[in-house]
Design an enzyme around this catalytic site. Structure first.
Site, PDB file in Angstrom:
ATOM      1  CG  ASP A  83      93.351  24.818 -85.789  1.00 36.64           C
ATOM      2  OD1 ASP A  83      93.626  24.523 -84.466  1.00 36.64           O
ATOM      3  OD2 ASP A  83      94.094  25.435 -86.465  1.00 36.64           O
ATOM      4  CG  ASP A  98      96.003  27.193 -84.495  1.00 33.81           C
ATOM      5  OD1 ASP A  98      96.537  26.423 -83.715  1.00 33.81           O
ATOM      6  OD2 ASP A  98      96.328  27.239 -85.642  1.00 33.81           O
TER       7      ASP A  98
END
Lengths: 1109, 340
Positions: A807, A404
């Site tokens: 995420d 991420d």
């Protein structure tokens, strides 16, 4: 009524203050029978009681196939007809394994029991006949009314009735549930608030007789649906009215609530689900090998059974012999029994102690991760954490790192650096945030520093009341958010789930627009010292799908305003047509994103009274609808309201890179990892971050969708890919072209992959030749899809790293999920296998801990396979010379003690302490990591070779002593001892060859093993034991006799040396051939990390926006 | 072998000490990992640096150790005089051991090996009259317990071997064969015991039956020596110590040396008289008599010497091969490295 319940699905009925009604419906159980409906508030997370411990733990453990297999062996050994070794031979390892694990479970369970007791006996105030009595959590029952004090943990899921604060607001901290430490507010219904706080006394609460109809207990933390029927009215309820068990009441003196769900029905307990079991690649390969071993054992047993039958029928002629050797004078039956005898005899080849040792090593490796001081993050006081203790070796094999961006590569410590109001840009992002000259804000009593933007002209405009858009801009910043205030020691603190909001509200405060407090219907803001109250009419909340949020307020003057802030593309498409600053604002947006700043657009709309009225009615109707319909309708309603916006300006927030990110990425790329970045951000921002963290080189060619699509559509994608690359870089060195391509994709483009599944594999084969892949504008679902794509089309191990709730999906999907314990909530960590505080700790996690773990565990498994098989397979060869009668080659006690005492300690030490190169060298030669990615130490081939080696050594272990003992006066027991000694020596020498890192413990373990062999053998061969049980210790005197026999020693030493000769030779060959590789590793100077000529970077920047729009 | 001592500072004690001071409470609360050598995986350790220079000599050293050992063993083994059935006498002045050898006799068959009761042989009274089930089908005979029970005892080797020396006059002199000391000491004195001591064995074994194949009961095995009867009969004990492999030999008698100068078995003609009792033909086997001297390594055993020589030579050969590889690889590598 019943009909109504059925239709709405609200079947959970709670009557306030009627303990009697609920009590007899409480859940009870006896043995396996359960009845009743409402759980009590007692937590039983412990599993065992003194009575049930033994049966339960045995039941659990025998669910493992390996243990069951050995239990089966044990049962078979008790059948005299087939028992080739006595029953106590299997029971020693089995009992050891069972008791080690049972003890571990028991210790854990005791800890759970203690914590359960602690939780169940926490105090709480329950309303019992007119007054609040102090009671314990376990006494609580559904329908009870409770009083919660400040800073108390809420004991059950409660409906908030009223609180000590105005409007019955109350604040809760949900750290225990989702890890988020910011405060959230909950609010009572206005009906209960007004009725119950008008006469503040216990009587009114005791008289509360509402009927609650709610949905059945479920695990959704963020939704709740219910109705309160009270005083003839029906009030709809949602999650904002509910206080969940486990949350903590903050900033509120008292809150009163009625218990809806207790104990096991509460949302947090419903949520404590099982973690998905992930198995590692190494384990999978190894499990297949074990199955292979079991099958081979069956096959060999069958072969020997047949041969035994043949042998029996040959001796049938001799009555003397056949009466002993052939059972029931039936060779076939004898063969049948021999089959089972051989299965028992060869069962030690199946490594029973392996799984428990494996678990132990994993646990220790996980501890090492937590103990690593260099992965300890001092500012937050947080060490690294291995939440899943069975994936360590997977860390040494990662091929793809999917990261991420926000909060993972960057700090997520946000600073407002620039803004653009009415086309005018304020602030300068080229100066480092620390170097910005602070503005003189002494005029503002609320200022407390922390603004890294220098814009005196803006302040002048604001204070001089010259520029209405700037004032509106700041009003928007101070109103449009979900921040909660907290007064600590006369100072104002902001708390928010979103760091962006906190930054913006903080920045507005510095500039004089101070958000003071939030009530249910009002927001107070001090605008340059003038306190104004805005009536809050509606809050159109932020979702990752909407990517914007709005507030609808009534100004003190009476006008209705909608303030909206959100992602640029979302806002820009909702703007009023003819806008004067649009072009300049868009240019500002471009500039900001080039400077790697996060942008948000702020807009306003004046709402006519009439449309508000109508909108409100529709909204009220929607409240009663079922969840999924309501969501769709709300979406539409919100969309109606957020239209014809007027753009006020753009905020540009800097999210700085974490320390050490470029170095880490460069190192990981050298280690052969493919680092991909998946982000919800804009393409420019992502690409720029890519450059600044050295994921992309200045001369990296970006392959974008149009081009990629052509390549994918081409008949031969591979060829056209290289052609395209060559055309672009014809002048450049061909070698260089190899790595210098990166693919940039966006979410909508990725969606096309869903329709063209055949592109997946082509894309992956292209991506393997690329330096990196950047995916921008992706949703959480798409992040997980990308992980799936990589998993599907490569055999590599994938690792996903992220910090936010968005995420979680990808972290769960990847082989290994890493959660960043950062600024955002703890959800990523909750779902991750490993938790880190800094991206740069990945270096150590992968290159040191991962590589070591992989090496240790691979060596451990290979050695284990060798030592158990090499030792057990001797019986196959012996069978050919004892009439296939399943006579054991060893003393039975030796079989039992070999796995437990004589060969287990050194290999455990290997599993704990082995390292081929030091931590520092692991980091300076990242290339060493590649052996894990290629499965060099754990491939099926390697394991097969280990097996082959074991077969070889079993041959040696039998045939050298065979040659020596053939036609001599030396007896069976002496030979058994000789082979046993040779087997122990073989196992010991082999572990000495494998061990590269000799700590004192290793040395001790090796010595202890050998000494234990002689002591153990001496004890079982002793006179004392023989006199106690002559039939069990028939080897009396063998050690004493053999110990002084040079033939025994010479045979054992020769056998052991010959058995390990291949291993020794392989080591020697390895050393002869690879010693130079190491020198090479030495000679490779670390690639200069100094990158990007500014010119190059400039061109790539210039190119990317054109490609985008 | 060259080694590098890779010990880092042992700082385990440093972190422990301040924790006792004023900062104890703070230190206890902090999650900061302890800076101990164990937890930081910095335990001092030897890391032997293995290079071709240290590993290759190992092959030669082992080869050089093994080959002489092998030669020594081989020579020793060859010096042992061993004569099968037709014995040519020697001038050896040491004891000569007399063995009987059986081939293709599976004394190591599991069902055979198990067919005994060690408690009975240890003189346990209850086991004497009620032997273990393992002894079936040689457990009971005519309603009486068999002593000693089981297939091993039942198949006791019962040939009698006698050796005569025919001197120059043609007279036949019996060579004295010693039957004491052929069994293991622990077997004779611990493992095997007569029920109720060695007195009045007939009474002790009353109520038991002799093994079916035997001609005489167990207490009457050696009429010449009353202390060599019952379970502690040495021939019996030797037989009960089962062989490892189907072809084996067992010590039968010892011919003791006479004096330092005279040979134990002077040259001349010998006659071996075998009272043929033991049915070997039925199991397709072979029966042999061996006279042998022994050395420090026991009986004749050429295999061990040859094995040592072979393995030693293989090591030596491997060493040479590796040396060549190392040499070639080394030069090639060095030249390849230069352009870099």
């Amino acid at each position: 009524m019943a009909m109504e319940i059925f239709e709405s699905g609200l079947s959970w009925e709670v009557r306030a203050n009627s303990r009697h009604y609920h009590k007899h419906k409480q859940k009870k159980s006896f043995l396996c029978f359960h009845w009743g409906r409402y759980a009590d508030n007692v937590v039983h997370s412990y599993k065992y009681s003194p009575l049930t411990f033994l049966p339960l733990t045995l039941f659990e453990q025998f669910q493992r196939v390996a243990n069951l297999y050995f239990l089966l062996m044990l049962v078979m050994q008790c059948i005299p007809a087939i028992s080739s070794v006595p029953w106590y031979i299997t029971i020693i390892p089995l009992v050891t394994v069972l008791s080690v694990r049972g003890l571990k479970d028991l210790v854990n369970d005791m800890a759970r029991r203690r914590s359960d007791f602690e939780v169940n006996s926490r105090p709480c105030d329950i309303l019992v006949s007119q007054s609040f009595d102090s009671a314990q959590w376990k006494d609580l029952c559904v329908g009870d009314v409770l009083r919660i004090h400040k800073d108390q943990v809420i004991p059950a899921d409660l409906l908030l009735l009223c609180s000590s604060e105005p409007h019955s607001l109350c604040y809760v901290e949900t750290a225990d549930i989702d890890g988020e430490t910011n405060l959230k507010y909950r609010q009572a219904l206005s009906a209960t608030h007004t009725q119950l706080t008008s006469q503040p006394s216990d009587e009114t609460l005791a008289a509360f007789d509402g009927l609650l109809l709610c949905e059945e207990p479920n695990n959704s933390l963020y939704t709740f649906r219910g109705e309160l029927h009270w005083q003839g009215e029906c009030h709809p309820l949602d999650h904002a009215h509910v206080l969940l068990r486990g949350t903590v009441l903050r900033n509120t003196a008292f809150a009163y609530g009625v218990a809806i769900y207790t104990g096991a029905d509460t949302k947090i307990l419903r949520n404590s689900g099982k973690q998905r079991v992930k198995t590692t690649q190494v384990e999978k390969v190894f499990n297949r090998v074990v199955i292979g071993i079991v099958l081979s054992v069956l096959l060999v047993a069958l072969l020997h059974a047949i041969l035994s039958g043949v042998f029996s029928s040959q001796v049938m002629g001799n009555a003397d012999i056949s009466s002993t050797v052939v059972v029931n004078a039936n060779p076939v039956y004898t063969g049948f029994l021999t089959f089972w005898s051989y299965i028992i005899l060869l069962s030690p080849a199946m490594p029973i102690a392996l799984y428990i040792s494996f678990e132990l090593i994993h646990t220790v490796h996980s501890q090492f991760i937590g103990w690593d001081m260099e992965m300890y993050w001092q500012p937050a006081g947080r060490p690294a954490q291995a939440r899943n203790t069975s994936l360590n070796e997977e860390l040494g094999q990662v091929g793809y790192l999917l990261s991420d961006k926000t909060g993972t590569l960057t700090q997520n410590r946000l600073v407002l650096r620039q803004c653009c109001i009415a086309g005018e840009i304020y602030g300068d992002a080229s100066v480092r945030a620390e170097d910005v000259e602070p503005m003189d804000l002494s005029w503002n009593p609320f200022s407390c520093g922390g603004l890294h933007m220098s814009a005196p002209s803006l302040v002048e405009k604001l204070r001089g009341q010259q520029c209405p858009p700037s004032r509106q801009f700041l009003t928007a910043l101070s109103l449009c958010h979900t921040v909660v205030t907290e007064w600590k020691e006369e100072a104002l603190f902001y708390q928010s789930a979103s760091p962006d909001e906190e930054t913006l509200v903080g920045a507005a405060r510095e500039l004089g627009w101070v958000f003071l407090s939030r009530a249910r219907d009002f927001i107070s803001v001090s605008e340059l010292g003038v306190t104004r109250q805005y009536q809050l009419l509606a809050l159109l909340d932020f979702t990752s799908k909407r990517r914007r949020m709005s507030v609808l307020v009534r100004e003190p003057e009476g006008g209705l305003k909608l303030y909206c802030k959100g992602a640029d593309i979302v806002i820009l498409e909702r703007l009023h047509k003819d806008l004067q600053y649009q072009e300049r604002t868009e240019r500002a947006l471009e500039l900001f994103s080039q400077a790697c700043l996060r942008t948000l657009c702020v807009a306003v709309r004046s709402v006519p009274e009439a449309s508000w009225e109508q909108w409100r009615k529709t909204l009220a109707q929607s409240a009663a609808m079922a969840t999924c319909d309501r969501d769709a309708l709300l979406e539409k309603l919100y969309d109606q309201m957020e239209r014809e916006l007027q753009l006020l300006g753009v905020t540009a927030i800097e999210d700085r890179l974490q320390e050490g990110v470029p170095e880490t990425i460069a190192l990981l790329q050298q280690a052969g990892l493919k680092v991909w970045v998946l982000t919800g951000d804009k393409k420019e921002t992502a690409v720029n971050i890519g450059y600044s963290c050295k994921l992309l080189d200045p001369d990296t060619r970006l392959l974008e969708w149009q081009e990629l699509r052509q390549i994918l559509q081409a008949p031969d994608p591979g060829v056209s890919f290289f052609k395209a690359r060559q055309m672009e870089l014809w002048a450049v060195d061909k070698k260089m072209a190899g790595a210098k391509t990166a693919v940039v994709l966006t979410g909508p483009e990725l969606a096309e992959f869903d329709q063209r599944p055949e592109w997946g594999s082509t894309f992956m084969s292209l991506a393997e030749h690329c330096q990196s892949v950047l995916c921008c504008r992706v949703t959480p679902g798409q992040k997980a899809d990308i992980v799936k794509l990589v998993r599907k089309h490569t055999s590599s191990v994938t690792m996903a790293i992220g910090d936010g709730a968005n995420d979680v999906n990808m972290i769960k999907t990847a082989h290994v999920g890493v959660g960043m314990a950062g600024v955002e909530g703890g959800q990523a960590v909750q779902n991750a296998d490993f938790a880190l505080s800094q991206f740069r700790f990945l270096q150590r996690l992968l290159l040191i801990h991962g590589r070591w773990s992989y090496r240790r565990i691979s060596l451990f498994l290979r050695y284990f396979l060798f030592k158990t098989c090499g030792f057990a397979l001797v019986h196959i060869w012996f069978g050919f010379f004892n009439g296939f009668s399943a006579l054991s080659m060893y003393e039975t006690w030796f079989i039992a003690l070999y796995t437990v005492l004589y060969s287990s300690f050194p290999v455990m030490c290997l599993g704990f302490f082995e390292k081929d190169v030091s931590a520092e060298s692991s980091l300076s030669w990242p290339e060493l990591y590649k052996s894990g990615q290629r499965q060099e130490l754990s491939s099926p081939l390697i394991l097969a070779l280990s097996l082959l080696y074991a077969v070889y050594s079993s041959l040696v272990l039998f045939f050298i002593p065979f040659g020596v003992f053939y036609d001599t006066a030396l007896d069976y027991q002496t030979m058994a001892f000789t082979v046993a000694m040779a087997a122990t020596f073989t196992a010991t020498i082999e572990i000495m060859l494998l061990t590269r890192n000799w700590t004192k413990i290793n040395i001790a373990a090796v010595c202890v093993s050998v000494v234990l062999f002689f002591i153990g053998t001496g004890i079982t061969h002793s006179t004392v034991l023989f006199k106690k049980a002559p039939a069990d210790y028939i080897f009396i005197g063998v050690l004493a006799k053999a110990f002084v026999d040079p033939v025994v020693w010479l045979t054992a030493l020769l056998t052991a040396w010959t058995a390990v000769l291949p291993s020794f030779t392989a080591h020697a060959v390895n050393i002869t051939l690879t010693v130079h590789d190491k020198q090479k590793v030495h000679s490779i100077s670390p690639q200069p990390v100094e990158l990007k000529s500014t010119f190059r970077r400039g061109t790539s920047l210039r190119r990317s926006p054109n490609a985008l729009f | 072998m060259a080694s590098s001592y890779n010990a880092k500072e042992e700082d385990g004690h440093h972190s422990g000490a301040p924790a006792h001071g004023g900062a104890a409470a703070a230190a206890a609360k902090s999650k900061k990992p302890d800076n101990t050598a164990f937890k930081q995986q910095r335990l001092p350790a030897w890391q032997p640096i293995l290079t071709a220079g240290t590993v290759l000599p190992a092959f030669f050293v082992i080869g050089l150790i093994f080959i002489p050992i092998g030669i020594g063993l081989f020579v020793t083994s060859n010096n042992i005089r061993e004569f099968e059935v037709t014995a040519t006498p020697t001038r050896d002045t040491s004891n000569v051991f007399m063995y009987y050898g059986l081939s293709n006799f599976y004394q190591n068959h599991r069902r055979y090996v198990k067919s005994r009761d060690d408690s009975q042989l240890y003189g346990d009274r209850s086991a004497l009259t009620n032997p273990s089930k393992e002894c079936e089908p040689y457990r009971m005979s005519d309603g009486q317990a068999i002593a000693p029970c089981g297939a091993i005892a039942n198949s006791l080797f019962n040939d009698t071997l006698e050796l005569y020396h025919i001197d120059s006059n043609g007279t036949r002199n019996t060579i004295p064969l010693v039957k004491k000391g052929i069994a293991w000491w622990t077997d004779k004195h611990v493992k095997f015991r007569n029920p109720g001591g060695n007195n009045n064995l007939t009474a002790a074994f009353r109520g038991t039956s002799k093994p079916v194949n035997w001609r005489k009961p167990v207490y009457d095995l050696d009429p010449s020596d009353p202390d060599n009867n019952g379970f502690i009969n040495e021939d019996f004990i030797v037989w009960m110590r089962t062989a490892a492999l189907p072809t084996f030999r067992k010590l039968y008698r010892i011919i003791q040396k006479k004096a330092v100068t005279t040979p134990t078995l002077p040259s001349g003609r010998y006659v071996l008289n075998i009272s043929y009792n033991y049915p070997v033909l039925s199991f397709d086997g072979r029966k042999r008599m061996i006279l042998s001297t022994i050395s420090w390594m026991g009986g004749k055993n050429p295999f061990l010497g040859i094995a040592y020589i072979t393995v030693g030579s293989i090591c030596f050969f491997l060493g040479v091969v590796l040396l060549i590889i190392h040499h070639k690889y080394d030069t090639r590598n060095n030249s390849a490295d230069i352009p870099n």
